[in-house]
Design a protein around this motif. Structure first.
Motif, PDB file in Angstrom:
ATOM      1  N   ILE A 260       0.831  -1.097   0.165  1.00  0.00           N
ATOM      2  CA  ILE A 260      -0.065  -0.012   0.012  1.00  0.00           C
ATOM      3  C   ILE A 260       0.998   1.330   0.033  1.00  0.00           C
ATOM      4  CG2 ILE A 260      -0.226   0.383   2.417  1.00  0.00           C
ATOM      5  CD1 ILE A 260      -3.372   0.626   1.869  1.00  0.00           C
ATOM      6  N   VAL A 427      -6.081   2.522  -1.620  1.00  0.00           N
ATOM      7  CA  VAL A 427      -6.296   1.028  -1.377  1.00  0.00           C
ATOM      8  C   VAL A 427      -6.435   0.243  -2.986  1.00  0.00           C
ATOM      9  CG1 VAL A 427      -7.557  -0.869  -0.382  1.00  0.00           C
ATOM     10  CG2 VAL A 427      -7.407   1.464   0.640  1.00  0.00           C
ATOM     11  N   LEU A 464     -11.727  -2.961   1.917  1.00  0.00           N
ATOM     12  CA  LEU A 464     -11.167  -1.812   2.706  1.00  0.00           C
ATOM     13  C   LEU A 464     -11.244  -0.689   1.668  1.00  0.00           C
ATOM     14  CD1 LEU A 464      -7.346  -3.258   3.083  1.00  0.00           C
ATOM     15  CD2 LEU A 464      -9.119  -2.356   4.883  1.00  0.00           C
ATOM     16  N   THR A 465     -11.341  -0.743   0.344  1.00  0.00           N
ATOM     17  CA  THR A 465     -11.661   0.652  -0.365  1.00  0.00           C
ATOM     18  C   THR A 465     -13.122   1.160   0.001  1.00  0.00           C
ATOM     19  OG1 THR A 465     -10.841  -0.454  -2.181  1.00  0.00           O
ATOM     20  CG2 THR A 465     -11.845   1.616  -2.642  1.00  0.00           C
TER      21      THR A 465
END
Lengths: 490, 441
Positions: A260, A427, A464-465
């Motif tokens: 990331i 992300v 996560l996004t």
């Protein structure tokens, strides 16, 4: 305010549940069998149809480790003819064949009997390694070959459902079996299989396919993914464990953590660059609205906005990273091919990476120029017409101070919204740009995950996004209230 | 006089007048018609078969013919079978011939000119006598070739068809979904659609039952179609959706039986707006490109599957704008008047309120087409999406990654994408200016 935040956070829960379910739905419907793929990638799968006992064992292990031996979700809505234990058949082809048989005949008991007998004969064949007495090598070879064919055909029978195919295959296998004395007993067993199949045909209950049935499962893949399996193989995303990557057999969370950085770097810096470029342009355009600068900049930015970033990326690479044109920048990667020197400190590393990031950074940032400066222009224009600006001007405040101190400050609201999008964007990364420039970030990882059908990674990225997007919305709403005292939330 | 003017005035005409004075937008609109023409006539614009030719006294139309072979009866009595897709038309003894503008098909490898021939570079042609000579002007690769010797111009022409198909049809789907959901959400809000308790709960159960009959029972059919052909899948999907609503309707009819039962006939509100707004929020918080890419990996690569995927994931903007517009429209007097006249809700929404609320959706659709074309070219640039043997603008561009010196592989497809996207963006801008009364000139 706190109550408002708590309420919003609570609202995340159903949204996230639905998003993860969508991710799950995608991954379960994906073609192919992840375990099969992992075994092939490891080079451990032997000839077709000759799975050794250890391979079967290994498969079972991975199924368990990945949680694929569980039902998918808490509830499943299926046909009445389907048993609630169908998920236990861990070979995807075999399960599909059984489902198709159920669709055709609808009598699980008989189909299970048939499949059971078929499995029996297959397992016995796997462990059937007779010593052939014959002296002639070619006879022995021929026998071996035919035995292999028999095994293969029986294995493929397990994933067959069309009536004609089953009939032909059975006939072929039977012919081969009755050729040798050694395999004669199997031929009798095969007759029993055929008998079971005939029974399936005779006792069909197709009506069961048109009656819905609900099955409930306490322990399922989704539950395990959320809460883990008690720490044996997985801790669940509740404890930050996104499962095991199908591709590297590594932990997904670790991969994300490694990857990331670069995506965050590029998104963050591109937003900063976009601000630095487009805020002055927007403000200047607003100042002399309708003037030459306004018209030229808006046409130019409009053109820039319509340029696809992969086109610009390739164009820039062609011009500036091409030995035959200008060879100023390297074409791919984010650091020198030989890596950083061992004693390099952070600044030296940055200096070494600088040529690598120039072109990607341009491609990352130019797309938002038009959008940002347009928003800026619009909100400055809106503010400049207001009374307090006239007051300021009447007081004799310089034009510069009027624009930058008064109008600009009050036009900041929309700019905040854009910043909230940085983290979700990091992300996901930029799939296209990271693929072109081989930047080891989340975009490339996601792209690889998708082409490799590494679904734990894809679901992790999707989840996560969306988490970051939701948090971003919330943060920007809170910032709105902080910047503008007129805004209140309850 | 006054009355007549009033009669003739319509918002559509007003908007068109506004649009017409916007020169860039008008140019873009004309360009769009040209592109659509190119897309429709691409088989006779770029093809390795002649549009018309006379061969041994017989007239043939190979480029547009529905047949794959022709039997030629020569004057000497011998019959010759010409197979259209195999015949080497450029080296046949054709008496008269009308070639398409570009004499190559997109997948046709010209072996004489393979390995990146630039537009200005030397090109060769091997005649039927086996001698290699300089390329005749008629057969030139005007925009060069790629590694396999495929003509770039032809690829561009056929790519137009794919880009426009995907852009237009995916947005058509998206606008159906978006306009429907947006108008329903905006019109009913959370506290306007009433139903009885029994029917409310029966509908919720009914959704699952309908899902069962539409998608579980037909699951194998659908998945077979999905892996076979996009278009057939589309029809099967439509059929499933039809079944879904039919079952739902039947169950709601069944719900009428409970209308007299005391507890069950209490009236409750259906939170339509909440459901739609939440779905928009969910879809917006997912990373669109990654979602689209992962869906296109599951589906079989085909143009129609990409249309479906883009359509089902990009309707949110249209729905949002339509909803906002409907929130305003549904408060207006003529809607109230329609109600008091006893018109059905469906009629009020779709006949009266919709025409007055659809303007913002048009703007979103124009920008949406630009976005869809960008997504499609990005997908084919990455080598996903449409099947690998389909030449698209994106796939032409991605071929340039292997050879940075082949500037024609970058420039022409890139400009094609750029122009098309700009065109739609300009049309969108023009629509915005024309449809927003606040910007009235």
């Amino acid at each position: 305010m706190l109550r408002y935040i708590a309420k919003r956070v609570l609202m995340f829960v159903p949204t996230l549940v639905i998003i993860t379910v969508i991710g799950f739905f995608i991954s379960v419907n994906a073609p192919g069998d992840p375990v099969e793929r992992m075994m092939t990638a490891a080079g451990s799968s032997g000839e077709v149809g000759t799975q050794s006992a250890s391979q079967v064992e290994q498969k079972r292990f991975w199924k368990q480790k990945l949680g694929l031996d569980l039902p998918v979700f808490y509830v499943s809505l299926t046909k009445l003819s389907y048993p609630d234990t169908l998920y236990k058949i861990y070979d995807k082809n075999e399960r599909q064949a059984l489902e198709r048989l159920l669709d055709q005949y609808g009598n699980w008991e008989q189909i299970a009997e048939h499949s059971h007998r078929l499995n029996n004969i297959y397992t016995r064949l796997l462990f059937f390694n007779p010593v052939v007495d014959s002296q002639a090598t070619y006879e022995r070879d021929e026998f071996e070959e035919d035995l292999n064919t028999i095994r293969f055909e029986i294995l493929s029978l397990k994933s067959c459902w069309q009536h004609a195919v089953i009939q032909t295959k059975t006939a072929v296998v039977k012919g081969l079996m009755s050729k040798y004395d050694l395999t004669k007993p199997f031929a009798d067993e095969l007759d029993e299989v055929s008998g079971a199949y005939q029974k399936v045909l005779d006792t069909r209950t197709t009506w069961k396919n048109y009656v819905p049935a609900l099955h409930f499962y306490g322990n399922n893949q989704y539950h395990r993914w959320l809460f883990g399996d008690g720490g044996i193989y997985s801790d669940g995303i509740i404890r930050g464990d996104f499962g095991t990557s199908y591709q590297t057999k590594d932990s997904v969370s670790k991969t994300i953590f490694d990857r990331i950085g670069w995506s965050l770097f590029f998104t963050l810096f591109s937003v900063i660059i976009a601000y630095l470029v487009s805020i002055p342009i927007g403000v200047k355009a607003a100042q002399n609205r309708g003037g030459r600068f306004d018209r030229i900049s808006s046409v130019f930015l409009f053109g820039l906005y319509s340029l696809p970033n992969f086109f610009v990326a390739i164009l820039l690479l062609m011009l500036f990273a091409n030995p035959d044109m200008l060879d100023i920048f390297p074409a791919s990667g984010v650091k020198p091919t030989e890596g950083y020197p061992e004693d390099a400190n952070i600044f030296e590393k940055m200096w070494l990476s600088l040529p690598h990031i120039v072109i990607p950074l341009i491609c990352y940032s130019y797309t938002s120029f038009a959008f940002l400066s347009r928003i800026m222009r619009g909100s400055v224009i809106e503010n400049i017409g207001l009374d307090y600006i006239r007051t300021a001007r009447a007081k004799g405040v310089t034009e510069k101070a009027v624009v930058w101190k008064h109008a600009f400050k009050n036009s900041l609201l929309p700019i905040i919204t854009i910043f909230a999008a940085v983290f979700p964007a990091a992300v996901g990364g930029s799939v296209i740009l990271e693929t072109i420039f081989t930047i080891p970030g989340m975009g490339l990882e996601a792209y690889n995950a998708i082409t490799y059908q590494n679904y734990p990674m894809i679901i992790a990225v999707l989840t996560l996004t969306s988490v970051f997007t939701l948090i971003g919305y919330l943060v920007s709403d809170i910032l709105y209230a902080a910047v503008d005292p007129r805004i209140h939330y309850r | 006089m006054m009355e007549k003017e009033q009669e003739e005035f319509s918002f559509g005409m007003y908007a068109w007048d506004q649009f017409r004075v916007n020169r860039p937008a008008m140019i873009a609109l004309k360009l769009l018609f040209i592109l659509i023409t190119i897309a429709i006539f691409s088989p006779i614009i770029a093809n390795d078969k002649p549009v018309f030719c006379e061969y041994r006294g017989q007239w043939l139309f190979p480029a547009t013919s529905l047949y794959t072979t022709a039997e030629i009866q020569g004057a000497d009595g011998k019959t010759e079978i010409v197979q259209y897709d195999i015949a080497d038309w450029k080296r046949m003894d054709l008496e008269t011939v009308i070639w398409p503008l570009c004499v190559y098909s997109p997948y046709e490898s010209d072996l004489d000119n393979s390995d990146y021939i630039s537009p200005g570079g030397e090109q060769f042609f091997t005649g039927k006598d086996g001698k290699t000579v300089e390329m005749p002007t008629r057969f030139k690769h005007w925009l060069g070739t790629n590694k396999k010797g495929e003509d770039v111009l032809s690829g561009l022409v056929h790519g137009t068809k794919i880009s426009l198909t995907i852009g237009i049809f995916s947005m058509l789907l998206a606008s159906f979904i978006g306009v429907f959901l947006g108008s329903v959400a905006g019109y009913f809000g959370d506290r306007r659609l009433q139903t009885t308790r029994a029917r409310f709960w029966l509908t919720i159960i009914g959704v699952f039952v309908a899902y069962f009959y539409a998608f579980v029972v037909r699951g194998t059919v659908l998945s077979d179609m999905l892996s076979n052909s996009g278009l057939l899948f589309f029809f099967q999907l439509l059929w499933s959706i039809l079944i879904f609503f039919a079952v739902l309707y039947l169950i709601r009819l069944f719900g009428r039986l409970f209308d007299r039962v005391p507890f069950l006939n209490k009236r409750v509100y259906v939170p339509v707006d909440m459901i739609v707004s939440r779905s928009i929020e969910i879809l917006n918080s997912l990373p669109k490109l990654i979602l689209i890419i992962s869906l296109s990996v599951i589906a079989k690569p085909s143009v129609w599957n990409i249309v479906l995927i883009i359509g089902f994931t990009t309707w949110t903007d249209i729905a949002r704008l339509t909803r906002a517009e409907f929130l305003r429209t549904s408060q207006l007097d003529y809607v109230q008047a329609g109600k008091s006249l006893g018109l059905s809700e469906a009629r009020i929404i779709f006949r009266h309120a919709l025409p007055n609320s659809i303007a913002p959706a048009f703007i979103a659709i124009a920008f949406g087409i630009a976005g869809a074309i960008l997504i499609e070219s990005g997908l084919s640039f990455l080598g996903i999406g449409v099947s690998a043997d389909t030449v698209t603008w994106g796939s032409l561009l991605s071929a340039a990654r292997e050879n940075f010196n082949a500037w024609w592989l970058v420039l022409f497809p890139g400009l094609a994408i750029f122009l098309t996207v700009t065109m739609y963006n300009l049309i969108g801008e023009g629509l915005r200016d024309a449809l927003d009364p606040r910007l009235k000139k």
